[in-house]
Structures are given as structure tokens and as C-alpha cells.
Design an enzyme around this catalytic site. Structure first.
Site, PDB file in Angstrom:
ATOM      1  N   PRO A  52      36.600  39.519  45.501  1.00 22.67           N
ATOM      2  CA  PRO A  52      37.595  39.276  44.520  1.00 22.67           C
ATOM      3  C   PRO A  52      38.793  39.019  45.266  1.00 22.67           C
ATOM      4  CG  PRO A  52      37.226  41.403  44.270  1.00 22.67           C
ATOM      5  CD  PRO A  52      36.011  40.801  45.317  1.00 22.67           C
ATOM      6  N   ARG A 107      51.280  26.029  42.955  1.00 26.97           N
ATOM      7  CA  ARG A 107      50.431  26.064  41.996  1.00 26.97           C
ATOM      8  C   ARG A 107      50.612  25.219  40.694  1.00 26.97           C
ATOM      9  NH1 ARG A 107      48.165  29.684  39.388  1.00 26.97           N
ATOM     10  NH2 ARG A 107      46.028  29.092  39.587  1.00 26.97           N
ATOM     11  N   CYS A 119      62.284  17.180  47.166  1.00 27.86           N
ATOM     12  CA  CYS A 119      62.601  15.594  46.792  1.00 27.86           C
ATOM     13  C   CYS A 119      61.359  15.080  46.380  1.00 27.86           C
ATOM     14  CB  CYS A 119      63.106  14.790  48.029  1.00 27.86           C
ATOM     15  SG  CYS A 119      64.629  15.509  48.415  1.00 27.86           S
TER      16      CYS A 119
HETATM   17  N1  LLP Z   1      35.053  33.981  48.038  1.00 23.35           N
HETATM   18  C1  LLP Z   1      35.117  32.647  48.379  1.00 23.35           C
HETATM   19  C2  LLP Z   1      34.091  32.306  49.176  1.00 23.35           C
HETATM   20  C3  LLP Z   1      36.009  31.723  47.927  1.00 23.35           C
HETATM   21  O1  LLP Z   1      36.028  30.636  48.112  1.00 23.35           O
HETATM   22  C4  LLP Z   1      37.055  32.392  46.921  1.00 23.35           C
HETATM   23  C5  LLP Z   1      38.119  31.593  46.856  1.00 23.35           C
HETATM   24  C6  LLP Z   1      37.168  33.776  46.807  1.00 23.35           C
HETATM   25  C7  LLP Z   1      36.035  34.383  47.465  1.00 23.35           C
HETATM   26  C8  LLP Z   1      38.231  34.498  45.924  1.00 23.35           C
HETATM   27  O2  LLP Z   1      38.029  33.674  44.620  1.00 23.35           O
HETATM   28  P1  LLP Z   1      39.094  34.391  43.511  1.00 23.35           P
HETATM   29  O3  LLP Z   1      38.629  35.896  43.260  1.00 23.35           O
HETATM   30  O4  LLP Z   1      40.592  34.555  43.913  1.00 23.35           O
HETATM   31  O5  LLP Z   1      39.093  33.357  42.195  1.00 23.35           O
HETATM   32  N2  LLP Z   1      44.279  27.958  45.385  1.00 23.35           N
HETATM   33  C9  LLP Z   1      43.456  28.080  44.178  1.00 23.35           C
HETATM   34  C10 LLP Z   1      42.325  28.818  44.286  1.00 23.35           C
HETATM   35  C11 LLP Z   1      41.148  28.664  45.351  1.00 23.35           C
HETATM   36  C12 LLP Z   1      40.187  29.508  45.519  1.00 23.35           C
HETATM   37  C13 LLP Z   1      39.385  29.399  46.682  1.00 23.35           C
HETATM   38  N3  LLP Z   1      38.274  30.306  46.882  1.00 23.35           N
HETATM   39  C14 LLP Z   1      44.471  28.563  43.122  1.00 23.35           C
HETATM   40  O6  LLP Z   1      45.559  28.710  43.380  1.00 23.35           O
HETATM   41  O7  LLP Z   1      44.001  28.721  41.862  1.00 23.35           O
END
Ligand code: LLP
Length: 411
Positions: free
Chosen positions: A274, A308, A338
């Protein structure tokens, strides 16, 4: 319970009035609640009913060393995706045997660093990567533990850009190719298959997607067992969604209950990765209103500080640090960059005037880590609140920092 609440109409993080932080460290700035981070981690850690699973916090969501340190002290492992994240995790005191290395483009240098550190496992994302790791393991004369990241062919995740588990996505290995890789690894002198892994996307609210993934992983594990291979872990990745607007979202307990139910007859350790559901609601970004221009509320935080909204049209709630009883007006809240996409919130109702301090909520995940120096702006500081105290855990960059790596012609 949220640890960002009004007390006598003033916004507090835990027991600190956020205006005191802005006064000391200026704006824009990121403010984290230590208690929120710890409680979010514990809600995962304490949710296992059967065997204690391993929580590998996703470093990419929030990578400040002080935060990694405090999660490490709580027992967290780490999900990393680069040599830089490996160095961060080790620097924060992580046990390498709790580090999982994922990512589709691991370089020779990164793989060798992981091998030398003796990490828990590499999540293999392609056949070519499997051969690369095998070659580098042989060069180090080591047997390297690996897991296969499969692509469950599921359409899941909050936005097109953060879906990862569909057949057409670049991540993971398709279901019909897994067994031939498993076969190769089981015959290798330098690789050992110890797990299966996946990650189906991010900001997932529908727990059924995790249920289906758990069913897939169970089926695959059974097939791998038939090849005579015993696995040590099943890694279901990260992705649990959170609330950005005070709506209900599933909890880690709900998620783990479903996974444990689906995997009730498996003995492997469950790993989860997570990010957002631990770090997301643990921070606000403080920003000041510089000017008012027609319908625009112009603030000092730009898309370089929080990308975001511009990148995913993400909606973050925004509060005035001083609550007012007068009627809110509708504004488009924009930053100094800008570009017309530098909009923090559109048609947003808030009561604000020039000089006011605002707080953008739920920015702990993919907030500061995605900040940049666009428009030659300095990255903001990070401040950690613990009860009635606050500490700076990253300084605001200086103009000197911004020029440090540049080499002048004829200098
Ligand atoms: N494991 C892997 C292999 C991942 O690629 C990711 C996130 C996670 C775990 C963690 O995922 P989470 O629990 O945070 O959903 N920048 C985007 C989110 C990109 C997520 C990339 N991978 C945003 O701001 O929503």
C-alpha cells in the site's frame, strides 16, 4: 478520526495551529501528521486474522526518509521501484529482507545493487528481465530470490493513467506466459522462485477487483506447486483507494478480510504494497492567497508543487486555515505557473481573501514526490507534526540548490 480539524475556527494538525507552521516555514509547504501515518500503517498491520502478513509501504507515494524511518520502526517493509528508492529505504534503516523490487525497466546497476543488498525478492516483469537477473546473479555467484509479477487482465483503478492490470498495459506477465517462466526459474542454478505478485492499479474502491485477483493468484500458486515449487509469499500489490471528498471508502481491514477468505487454504505469507492508503490523508499543503483577479484566486502553490489536479484532474478539498461564517464564493483557484492547466480547483466554493492561508487536503500520497522545479521554482519544505510539536524534515530548496548541478560554458 482525522488529525486535521478546526479548533475554535482555526485549522490544526494534531495539536498545532497550522498558521504557526506557515509563519515559521512559509508557503507553499507540506505538513504531515505523524499520528495519521502510524494509525494508517497499524490499520493494515493489525488486520491480519490468520498469519501476520508483510506490509511493504510503497516508497513512491511518499519517500521522505523521516517518514520511511517511522514506518520502519512500526515494522513496515518497502516496495521499491528504483535504485534511488533502494538507497532511501536502506538509509532509513530498512531490513533488506523486507524489500520488494518491482518495475519494468530495472537496469543492470539497479539489479546488481539489489542482489548485493540481499533484498527479499525482485518482482520479475518480463522474460527478458528474468534472463537479465539470472545473468547478473551468476556474475555475483549468488542464488537470487524472485517472484513473477503477473498481469491479471483486470480493468481497475481510478484514472486511465493509473490502471496497470489490463492486458494492454506495460506491466506484469500475461497469465498464459507465467508457467513457462516458472519452469525456467525452477531449473535455474541462479534464480529461486519464492513468490507470485501483482498490482492491478491505484485508487481502487471496488474490493471485488481484489477478490478476483486473489482467486487468480491462488490458481496460479496451485499450478506452480504442481511443478514441485513451494512458494514463500503471495503479493497482491497496493492500490486500495481512499476518500478525497469525505465519502466512504473501503478500509485495509475490509481488504485483508477478503484476501484472507480467498486464500484461506494457502500457507504462503501475504504481502501487500500500500502507498496512498497509508500516506494519502496524512498531509495537507499550505498555500497563501497572493492575489484576487476576477474569478481567480491566485495562490503561491503551482502544479510544480502538486501536479495531481493538472495531470489527473484530481479533486482535492481546500480549506481556509481560518474558518469564517460569511457566505462562500465560487472561485477558480490557480497557481503561478505559466500554463493554463495550473489549476488547483475549478468552480470551488470557499471564503478567502488576499493574504489568507489555505490548506489543500489529502496530498500525502503522490504530492511532494511528484513535485518539480518547473519555472525554476524551489521544491517546498516538508514538516512533520507530532502532537504539539513540529519538525522540519525537508528544507525548502534554495536558489543555489537549483543551480548546483549546472555547468556553465567557458566557466
Ligand atoms: N505497488 C506497485 C507495483 C505500484 O506500481 C504502486 C503504485 C503501488 C504498489 C502503490 O499503489 P497505491 O497503494 O499507492 O495505490 N501518481 C498516481 C498514482 C500512481 C500509482 C503508481 N503505482 C496518483 O497520484 O494518483
Amino acid at each position: 478520526m482525522s488529525h486535521f480539524l478546526y479548533k475554535n475556527k482555526n485549522l490544526f494538525c494534531e495539536n498545532v495551529d497550522v498558521r504557526d507552521i506557515a509563519e515559521k516555514y512559509g508557503t507553499p509547504s507540506y505538513v504531515y501528521s505523524k499520528k495519521t501515518l502510524e494509525e494508517n500503517f497499524e490499520s493494515y498491520f493489525n488486520a491480519f486474522e490468520k498469519n501476520q502478513g508483510l506490509i511493504c509501504f510503497s516508497v513512491k507515494s511518499l519517500s521522505n526518509i523521516s517518514v520511511l524511518k517511522l514506518l520502519n520502526e512500526k515494522g513496515s517493509g518497502f516496495d521499491i521501484v528504483s535504485g534511488g528508492e533502494l538507497e532511501r529505504a536502506i538509509h532509513a534503516g530498512a531490513n533488506p529482507k523486507k524489500i520488494i523490487f518491482t518495475g519494468i525497466a530495472k537496469s543492470n546497476e539497479e539489479i546488481t545493487a539489489g542482489i548485493k543488498r540481499n533484498i527479499l525478492a525482485f518482482n520479475i516483469e518480463s522474460e527478458a528481465e528474468m534472463h537479465r537477473i539470472e545473468k547478473l546473479a551468476a556474475a555475483e555467484n549468488k542464488v537470487v530470490d524472485v517472484a513473477i509479477r503477473f498481469n491479471p487482465e483486470i480493468d481497475s483503478g481510478g484514472h486511465e493513467y493509473i490502471k496497470t492490470g489490463r492486458k494492454k498495459d506495460k506491466f506484469g506477465i500475461l497469465l498464459d506466459e507465467i508457467l513457462s517462466l516458472a519452469e525456467h526459474i525452477s531449473n535455474s542454478s541462479f534464480l529461486k522462485l519464492i513468490g507470485l505478485s501483482c498490482h492491478i492499479g491505484s485508487q481502487i474502491i471496488n474490493l471485488n477487483d481484489f477478490k478476483t485477483t486473489a482467486q487468480y493468484i491462488k490458481k496460479l500458486a496451485q499450478e506452480v506447486n504442481k511443478m514441485g515449487v513451494d512458494l514463500e509469499f503471495l503479493d497482491l500489490g497496493g492500490g486500495l483507494g481512499i476518500s478525497y471528498s469525505n465519502t466512504d471508502s473501503p478500509t485495509p481491514k475490509d481488504l485483508i478480510a477478503i484476501i484472507e477468505e480467498e486464500l484461506s487454504d494457502r500457507s504462503e505469507k501475504i504481502i501487500l504494497e500500500p502507498g496512498r492508503s497509508i500516506s494519502g490523508n496524512a498531509a495537507i499543503m499550505l498555500t497563501s492567497v497572493e492575489y484576487i483577479k476576477g474569478k481567480y484566486l491566485i495562490v503561491d502553490a503551482g502544479m510544480n508543487d502538486l501536479i495531481r489536479p493538472a495531470l489527473y484532474k484530481a479533486k482535492h478539498n481546500i480549506l481556509n486555515a481560518k474558518k469564517s461564517d460569511s457566505v462562500s464564493e465560487e472561485w477558480t483557484i490557480v497557481g503561478p505557473i505559466c500554463e493554463s492547466s495550473d489549476v488547483l480547483a475549478k468552480d470551488f466554493k470557499i471564503n478567502a481573501s488576499e493574504g489568507d492561508l489555505l490548506a489543500v487536503e489529502t496530498v500525502g500520497a503522490y504530492g511532494h514526490v511528484m513535485s518539480s522545479n518547473y519555472n525554476t521554482r524551489r521544491k517546498p519544505p516538508e514538516i512533520l507534526v507530532e502532537g504539539s510539536n513540529f519538525k522540519i524534515i525537508r528544507q525548502r530548496e534554495t536558489y543555489k540548490d537549483l543551480l548546483r548541478n549546472e555547468i556553465e560554458l567557458n566557466a
